[in-house]
Design a protein around this motif. Structure first.
Motif, PDB file in Angstrom:
ATOM      1  N   ASP A 327       0.837  -1.191   0.000  1.00 25.88           N
ATOM      2  CA  ASP A 327       0.000   0.000   0.000  1.00 25.88           C
ATOM      3  C   ASP A 327       0.879   1.251   0.000  1.00 25.88           C
ATOM      4  O   ASP A 327       1.925   1.302   0.666  1.00 25.88           O
ATOM      5  CB  ASP A 327      -0.898   0.017   1.242  1.00 25.88           C
ATOM      6  CG  ASP A 327      -1.982  -1.051   1.197  1.00 25.88           C
ATOM      7  OD1 ASP A 327      -2.274  -1.540   0.091  1.00 25.88           O
ATOM      8  OD2 ASP A 327      -2.504  -1.407   2.272  1.00 25.88           O
ATOM      9  N   GLY A 328       0.448   2.239  -0.753  1.00 30.12           N
ATOM     10  CA  GLY A 328       1.154   3.510  -0.762  1.00 30.12           C
ATOM     11  C   GLY A 328       2.264   3.615  -1.782  1.00 30.12           C
ATOM     12  O   GLY A 328       2.887   4.673  -1.914  1.00 30.12           O
ATOM     13  N   ILE A 329       2.547   2.522  -2.498  1.00 30.80           N
ATOM     14  CA  ILE A 329       3.563   2.564  -3.545  1.00 30.80           C
ATOM     15  C   ILE A 329       2.877   2.463  -4.899  1.00 30.80           C
ATOM     16  O   ILE A 329       2.178   1.490  -5.182  1.00 30.80           O
ATOM     17  CB  ILE A 329       4.596   1.428  -3.374  1.00 30.80           C
ATOM     18  CG1 ILE A 329       5.432   1.680  -2.124  1.00 30.80           C
ATOM     19  CG2 ILE A 329       5.507   1.329  -4.605  1.00 30.80           C
ATOM     20  CD1 ILE A 329       6.559   0.709  -1.913  1.00 30.80           C
ATOM     21  N   ASP A 330       3.047   3.486  -5.737  1.00 29.19           N
ATOM     22  CA  ASP A 330       2.457   3.468  -7.067  1.00 29.19           C
ATOM     23  C   ASP A 330       3.490   2.968  -8.081  1.00 29.19           C
ATOM     24  O   ASP A 330       4.637   2.682  -7.733  1.00 29.19           O
ATOM     25  CB  ASP A 330       1.908   4.841  -7.451  1.00 29.19           C
ATOM     26  CG  ASP A 330       2.972   5.942  -7.448  1.00 29.19           C
ATOM     27  OD1 ASP A 330       4.191   5.616  -7.415  1.00 29.19           O
ATOM     28  OD2 ASP A 330       2.600   7.127  -7.478  1.00 29.19           O
ATOM     29  N   LEU A 331       3.069   2.861  -9.335  1.00 34.18           N
ATOM     30  CA  LEU A 331       3.950   2.301 -10.353  1.00 34.18           C
ATOM     31  C   LEU A 331       5.188   3.159 -10.548  1.00 34.18           C
ATOM     32  O   LEU A 331       6.308   2.629 -10.680  1.00 34.18           O
ATOM     33  CB  LEU A 331       3.190   2.141 -11.674  1.00 34.18           C
ATOM     34  CG  LEU A 331       3.982   1.497 -12.822  1.00 34.18           C
ATOM     35  CD1 LEU A 331       4.450   0.094 -12.443  1.00 34.18           C
ATOM     36  CD2 LEU A 331       3.125   1.461 -14.097  1.00 34.18           C
ATOM     37  N   ALA A 332       5.042   4.471 -10.552  1.00 30.45           N
ATOM     38  CA  ALA A 332       6.205   5.346 -10.747  1.00 30.45           C
ATOM     39  C   ALA A 332       7.225   5.144  -9.625  1.00 30.45           C
ATOM     40  O   ALA A 332       8.429   5.074  -9.875  1.00 30.45           O
ATOM     41  CB  ALA A 332       5.761   6.800 -10.823  1.00 30.45           C
ATOM     42  N   SER A 333       6.746   5.047  -8.400  1.00 26.07           N
ATOM     43  CA  SER A 333       7.643   4.844  -7.258  1.00 26.07           C
ATOM     44  C   SER A 333       8.350   3.502  -7.357  1.00 26.07           C
ATOM     45  O   SER A 333       9.555   3.395  -7.079  1.00 26.07           O
ATOM     46  CB  SER A 333       6.864   4.915  -5.942  1.00 26.07           C
ATOM     47  OG  SER A 333       6.235   6.163  -5.789  1.00 26.07           O
TER      48      SER A 333
END
Length: 385
Positions: A327-333
């Protein structure tokens, strides 16, 4: 922009930038660099990506997979240049466009392994590079087993090479760091060397402990000084305790490879040392050695870099699936952990993100059934896979 004949345009792509994703984007490459990108329709007709992901080529700082191509079976050695070409093809089709080939700088007579072949393999990489046989951009990562008697002399012959970008200081002495549980180390060696008896393992472990006692501290200082003279970034390995962290800080360590506890990872991260963890650990759901899970560090905001370690395809798989696992990590990250951050960690300023003026090292990725597949690879704007 107005496209010219020497400009290649990719359209209808999910562009992964360093801080966000453009869901319907386009990108233009010119003279080996990214010239421009945008959202919606491109200024001129381009190659349709069919809605696939277009992201920077992956940057791998730690993979010892070359040795598996050089020695595909115990005591079976392949032509080293041919092994490099085979290995390079696997990396490229896994989406890796820049790699630090991790070479083991030590020899251990008790094992059937490719230890002690760092010079031979480094020369094979150079030969393949000079002959134009490689798809990815190759550099060297020297994996130095600190307690081994000959490691300083072997490392000294390699440190002066201009393709060395990283050196790691490792200590696999039984009973500490990654192998605090000695039974885990026994299981590891039984898997690698099926013919070793318990008596053989007892002898090997006693020898390693003796080496560590006699050579460990002296070799460690000599290797740190070698790296500092050559201005080569250093990596610690399997940090477990706060004492290990304090040593890493004192010696200017840039990257901490595979810390084994969350306490060590937190202290390293707080000190500004980039924390690298294994992509196979994330994909499999945990460490094969029973140490801290990559996903747990990601949840705590302590994960900076991913490494494919022993499974090249795991680097892309981990980056693409991380947003569904943490949770809290998107693809860009997630993609930053395999592109921009590792590039910065070893001084590559010309690659690792989609931005004007950066190298056009790019991959096209199609995802189905939660499995990413590489459909195309460009290195410096040239299609290589």
């Amino acid at each position: 922009m107005t496209a010219r004949p020497d400009v290649a345009i990719l359209s209808n792509a999910r562009l992964v930038l360093s801080d966000r994703v453009i869901e319907n984007g386009w990108l233009a490459m010119q003279d080996g660099q990214i010239a421009a990108f945008g959202e919606g329709r491109p200024p001129e007709r381009g190659e349709d990506m069919g809605g696939d992901i277009v992201m920077p080529g992956l940057i791998e700082l730690h993979t010892d997979h070359l040795e598996a191509h050089y020695m595909p079976r115990p005591k079976v050695y392949w032509n080293p240049v041919s092994a490099v070409v085979s290995y390079d093809g696997q990396l490229a089709t896994s989406g890796i466009t820049t790699v630090l080939d991790s070479l083991r700088v030590w020899r251990e007579d008790a094992t059937d392994d490719s230890d002690g072949e760092a010079v031979l393999l480094a020369n094979a990489i150079s030969a393949a590079r000079e002959a134009g046989l490689l798809r990815a951009d190759h550099y060297l990562h020297l994996r130095c087993e600190v307690p081994m008697p000959g490691v300083v002399n072997e490392a000294a012959s390699l440190f002066a090479r201009n393709d060395v970008r990283l050196a790691s200081l490792m200590d696999h002495t039984p009973g500490q760091r990654q192998f605090r549980d000695e039974d885990k180390l026994r299981t590891y060696y039984r898997g690698k060397n099926a013919g070793m008896s318990e008596a053989d393992l007892d002898k090997m472990f006693a020898s390693r402990i003796a080496y560590q006692r006699e050579f460990g501290a002296r070799n460690y200082r000599a290797l740190v000084e070698l790296a500092q003279r050559q201005q080569t970034p250093l990596a610690s390995h399997d940090d477990t305790t706060l004492d290990h962290v304090e040593q890493a800080i004192a010696d200017g360590i840039a990257i901490a490879e595979f810390p084994t506890t969350i306490e060590a990872a937190a202290a390293l991260h707080q000190a500004g040392i980039r924390v690298m963890m294994g992509a196979p650990n994330l994909v499999r759901g945990g460490s094969h050695s029973g140490n801290v899970a990559t996903a747990d560090l990601a949840r705590e905001g302590l994960l900076d870099i991913l490494s494919s370690d022993y499974v090249p395809s795991s680097l892309l798989a981990a980056a693409v699936t991380m947003p569904t696992l943490v949770d809290g990590i998107d693809l860009a990250s997630a993609v930053r952990t395999v592109t921009k951050t590792p590039a910065e960690a070893v001084g590559f300023t010309d690659r690792g993100e989609i931005a004007p003026g950066k190298r056009a090292d790019l991959i096209r990725v199609h995802v189905a059934h939660d499995v990413p597949a590489v459909r195309a690879v460009w290195r410096a704007g040239e299609r290589v896979a």
